[in-house]
Design an enzyme around this catalytic site. Structure first.
Site, PDB file in Angstrom:
ATOM      1  N   ALA A  58      -7.140  -7.424  -4.130  1.00  0.00           N
ATOM      2  CA  ALA A  58      -6.941  -8.466  -4.810  1.00  0.00           C
ATOM      3  C   ALA A  58      -5.345  -8.803  -4.859  1.00  0.00           C
ATOM      4  CB  ALA A  58      -7.239  -8.006  -6.252  1.00  0.00           C
ATOM      5  N   GLY A  71      -9.906  -4.617  -3.359  1.00  0.00           N
ATOM      6  CA  GLY A  71     -10.895  -5.838  -3.309  1.00  0.00           C
ATOM      7  C   GLY A  71     -11.274  -6.316  -1.915  1.00  0.00           C
ATOM      8  N   GLU A 125     -14.112  -4.061  -1.275  1.00  0.00           N
ATOM      9  CA  GLU A 125     -15.071  -4.610  -2.414  1.00  0.00           C
ATOM     10  C   GLU A 125     -15.711  -5.623  -1.894  1.00  0.00           C
ATOM     11  OE1 GLU A 125     -12.468  -4.045  -5.652  1.00  0.00           O
ATOM     12  OE2 GLU A 125     -13.875  -3.099  -6.733  1.00  0.00           O
ATOM     13  N   GLU A 160      -7.071   1.506  -5.850  1.00  0.00           N
ATOM     14  CA  GLU A 160      -6.418   1.015  -7.361  1.00  0.00           C
ATOM     15  C   GLU A 160      -5.839   2.106  -8.253  1.00  0.00           C
ATOM     16  OE1 GLU A 160      -9.363   0.229  -5.604  1.00  0.00           O
ATOM     17  OE2 GLU A 160      -9.779  -1.843  -6.004  1.00  0.00           O
TER      18      GLU A 160
HETATM   19  N1  CAA Z   1      -1.439  -8.193  -2.921  1.00  0.00           N
HETATM   20  C1  CAA Z   1      -0.363  -9.075  -2.934  1.00  0.00           C
HETATM   21  N2  CAA Z   1       0.551  -8.869  -1.892  1.00  0.00           N
HETATM   22  C2  CAA Z   1       0.142  -8.052  -0.863  1.00  0.00           C
HETATM   23  C3  CAA Z   1      -1.162  -7.315  -0.993  1.00  0.00           C
HETATM   24  C4  CAA Z   1      -1.747  -7.330  -2.327  1.00  0.00           C
HETATM   25  N3  CAA Z   1      -2.860  -6.572  -2.474  1.00  0.00           N
HETATM   26  N4  CAA Z   1      -1.148  -6.241  -0.114  1.00  0.00           N
HETATM   27  C5  CAA Z   1       0.017  -6.591   0.745  1.00  0.00           C
HETATM   28  N5  CAA Z   1       0.673  -7.453   0.221  1.00  0.00           N
HETATM   29  C6  CAA Z   1       1.913  -8.386   0.637  1.00  0.00           C
HETATM   30  C7  CAA Z   1       2.978  -7.329   0.416  1.00  0.00           C
HETATM   31  O1  CAA Z   1       3.540  -7.383  -0.799  1.00  0.00           O
HETATM   32  C8  CAA Z   1       4.122  -7.989   1.462  1.00  0.00           C
HETATM   33  O2  CAA Z   1       4.670  -9.162   0.960  1.00  0.00           O
HETATM   34  P1  CAA Z   1       6.372  -9.317   1.161  1.00  0.00           P
HETATM   35  O3  CAA Z   1       6.332  -9.422   2.679  1.00  0.00           O
HETATM   36  O4  CAA Z   1       6.382 -10.616   0.356  1.00  0.00           O
HETATM   37  O5  CAA Z   1       6.797  -8.029   0.661  1.00  0.00           O
HETATM   38  C9  CAA Z   1       3.037  -8.190   2.552  1.00  0.00           C
HETATM   39  O6  CAA Z   1       1.923  -8.480   1.929  1.00  0.00           O
HETATM   40  C10 CAA Z   1       3.177  -7.214   3.675  1.00  0.00           C
HETATM   41  O7  CAA Z   1       2.792  -5.943   3.093  1.00  0.00           O
HETATM   42  P2  CAA Z   1       3.571  -4.615   3.165  1.00  0.00           P
HETATM   43  O8  CAA Z   1       5.072  -4.983   3.423  1.00  0.00           O
HETATM   44  O9  CAA Z   1       3.131  -3.532   2.185  1.00  0.00           O
HETATM   45  O10 CAA Z   1       3.123  -3.959   4.517  1.00  0.00           O
HETATM   46  P3  CAA Z   1       2.821  -2.627   5.233  1.00  0.00           P
HETATM   47  O11 CAA Z   1       2.424  -2.591   6.442  1.00  0.00           O
HETATM   48  O12 CAA Z   1       4.085  -1.875   4.597  1.00  0.00           O
HETATM   49  O13 CAA Z   1       1.584  -2.045   4.244  1.00  0.00           O
HETATM   50  C11 CAA Z   1      -0.490  -1.872   3.295  1.00  0.00           C
HETATM   51  C12 CAA Z   1       0.396  -2.351   4.378  1.00  0.00           C
HETATM   52  C13 CAA Z   1      -0.669  -0.406   3.184  1.00  0.00           C
HETATM   53  C14 CAA Z   1      -1.819  -2.512   3.261  1.00  0.00           C
HETATM   54  C15 CAA Z   1       0.172  -2.199   2.051  1.00  0.00           C
HETATM   55  O14 CAA Z   1       0.441  -3.517   1.935  1.00  0.00           O
HETATM   56  C16 CAA Z   1      -0.631  -2.191   0.636  1.00  0.00           C
HETATM   57  O15 CAA Z   1      -0.713  -0.917   0.322  1.00  0.00           O
HETATM   58  N6  CAA Z   1      -1.314  -3.117   0.045  1.00  0.00           N
HETATM   59  C17 CAA Z   1      -1.873  -2.923  -1.254  1.00  0.00           C
HETATM   60  C18 CAA Z   1      -3.364  -2.322  -1.071  1.00  0.00           C
HETATM   61  C19 CAA Z   1      -3.811  -2.198  -2.332  1.00  0.00           C
HETATM   62  O16 CAA Z   1      -3.369  -1.312  -3.239  1.00  0.00           O
HETATM   63  N7  CAA Z   1      -4.889  -2.923  -2.724  1.00  0.00           N
HETATM   64  C20 CAA Z   1      -5.653  -2.898  -3.981  1.00  0.00           C
HETATM   65  C21 CAA Z   1      -5.305  -4.080  -4.848  1.00  0.00           C
HETATM   66  S1  CAA Z   1      -5.889  -4.111  -6.356  1.00  0.00           S
HETATM   67  C22 CAA Z   1      -7.279  -4.551  -6.261  1.00  0.00           C
HETATM   68  O17 CAA Z   1      -7.925  -4.980  -5.360  1.00  0.00           O
HETATM   69  C23 CAA Z   1      -7.953  -4.580  -7.785  1.00  0.00           C
HETATM   70  C24 CAA Z   1      -9.527  -4.981  -7.734  1.00  0.00           C
HETATM   71  O18 CAA Z   1     -10.432  -4.118  -7.205  1.00  0.00           O
HETATM   72  C25 CAA Z   1      -9.906  -6.002  -8.654  1.00  0.00           C
END
Ligand code: CAA
Length: 256
Positions: A66, A112, A115, A135
């Protein structure tokens, strides 16, 4: 139909829907969820579409979750609404869809994103895909059905481990656990997904629809989904939530 965040390509009775926000690793913001919901409904009511494939743009991510930036300052009631509406518009809709759906996982499928893949009826991933429900590292829990669909796919013990550790696993491990149906080389993903789609499409659409309904009846505990929605919402606004999302945005490890 013209969309801002998805691309639909219809070929041979298959609608290939690509989530197209590669700079944000295809994270699911509200608009993307709404566009996916519309396109999936349109496809489902078109009898010439016999299978839907969902994939992500680029080779890095299927969907990285998400959109965290959208809910950083949400209250408990906003968190509750976010998950409830997402479930209704997209995740439950997909899971209960009459047209069979396949997730073609081309990279990260996290939160998400996993999911979404689990809401599809089948899943194929590339060798370099990484899957997980991280999460708890953000101070929340899965809110789009992950606490219910993951144990249904891989068993309660394995799901507990994945959700409580937040560990991200390889495609091979996901195959071993039964989380995905196939692992293929990156360049073969679309071809392999279309071959699988065609294996379904040679069968009776009516029987496919009935089989999906019957199979889903085995794991559709409404009580579980309701409890997930409550527990998800209770995370919002807590000190842990503020630290978890701040750490993500500041690109550092959280300190709980
Ligand atoms: N939401 C918003 N932006 C996201 C994102 C997310 N879930 N995942 C990645 N991005 C964005 C980053 O903020 C970054 O943006 P900027 O360039 O503006 O900084 C861009 O995408 C590239 O990401 P990274 O710089 O983090 O890339 P990386 O290669 O270093 O890491 C990754 C990749 C391991 C996938 C890392 O991006 C990450 O951990 N992402 C989040 C994963 C996560 O926690 N997902 C769960 C979300 S909560 C959810 O889903 C709730 C639910 O169940 C309803």
């Amino acid at each position: 139909m013209k969309y801002n965040n998805i691309i639909s390509t219809i070929t041979g009775g298959i609608n290939i829907i690509t989530i197209n926000r590669p700079k944000q690793l295809n994270a699911l913001n509200k608009e993307t969820i709404s566009e996916l919901s519309k396109e999936i409904s349109i496809s489902n009511s078109n009898p010439s579409i016999r299978c839907i494939i969902l994939t992500g743009s680029g080779d890095k991510a299927f969907v990285a979750g998400a959109d965290i930036k959208e809910f950083v300052s949400f209250t408990k009631s906003e968190g509750k609404k976010l998950a409830r509406e997402g479930q209704k518009l997209l995740f439950d809709k997909l899971s209960n869809l009459e047209t069979p759906t396949i997730a073609a996982i081309n990279g990260f499928a996290l939160g998400g994103g996993l999911e979404l893949a689990m809401s599809c009826h089948l899943r194929i991933a590339v060798q370099h895909a990484k899957l997980g429900l991280p999460e708890v590292s953000l101070g929340v829990i899965p809110g789009y059905g992950g606490t219910q669909r993951l144990p249904a796919l891989i068993g309660k013990g394995n799901a507990m481990e994945m959700i409580l550790t937040g560990d991200i696993i390889s495609a091979d491990k996901a195959l071993e656990l039964g989380l995905i149906n196939q692992v293929v080389a990156a360049e073969k993903l679309l071809e392999a997904t279309i071959i699988l789609a065609k294996r379904l499409m040679k069968n009776s659409p009516n029987s496919i629809k009935n089989a999906i309904k019957a199979i889903n009846a085995s794991d559709s505990s409404l009580k579980g989904f309701k409890e997930e929605n409550l527990q998800f919402s209770l995370c919002f606004g807590t000190t842990d939530f503020k630290e978890g999302v701040a750490a993500f945005l500041e690109k550092r490890k959280p300190e709980f």
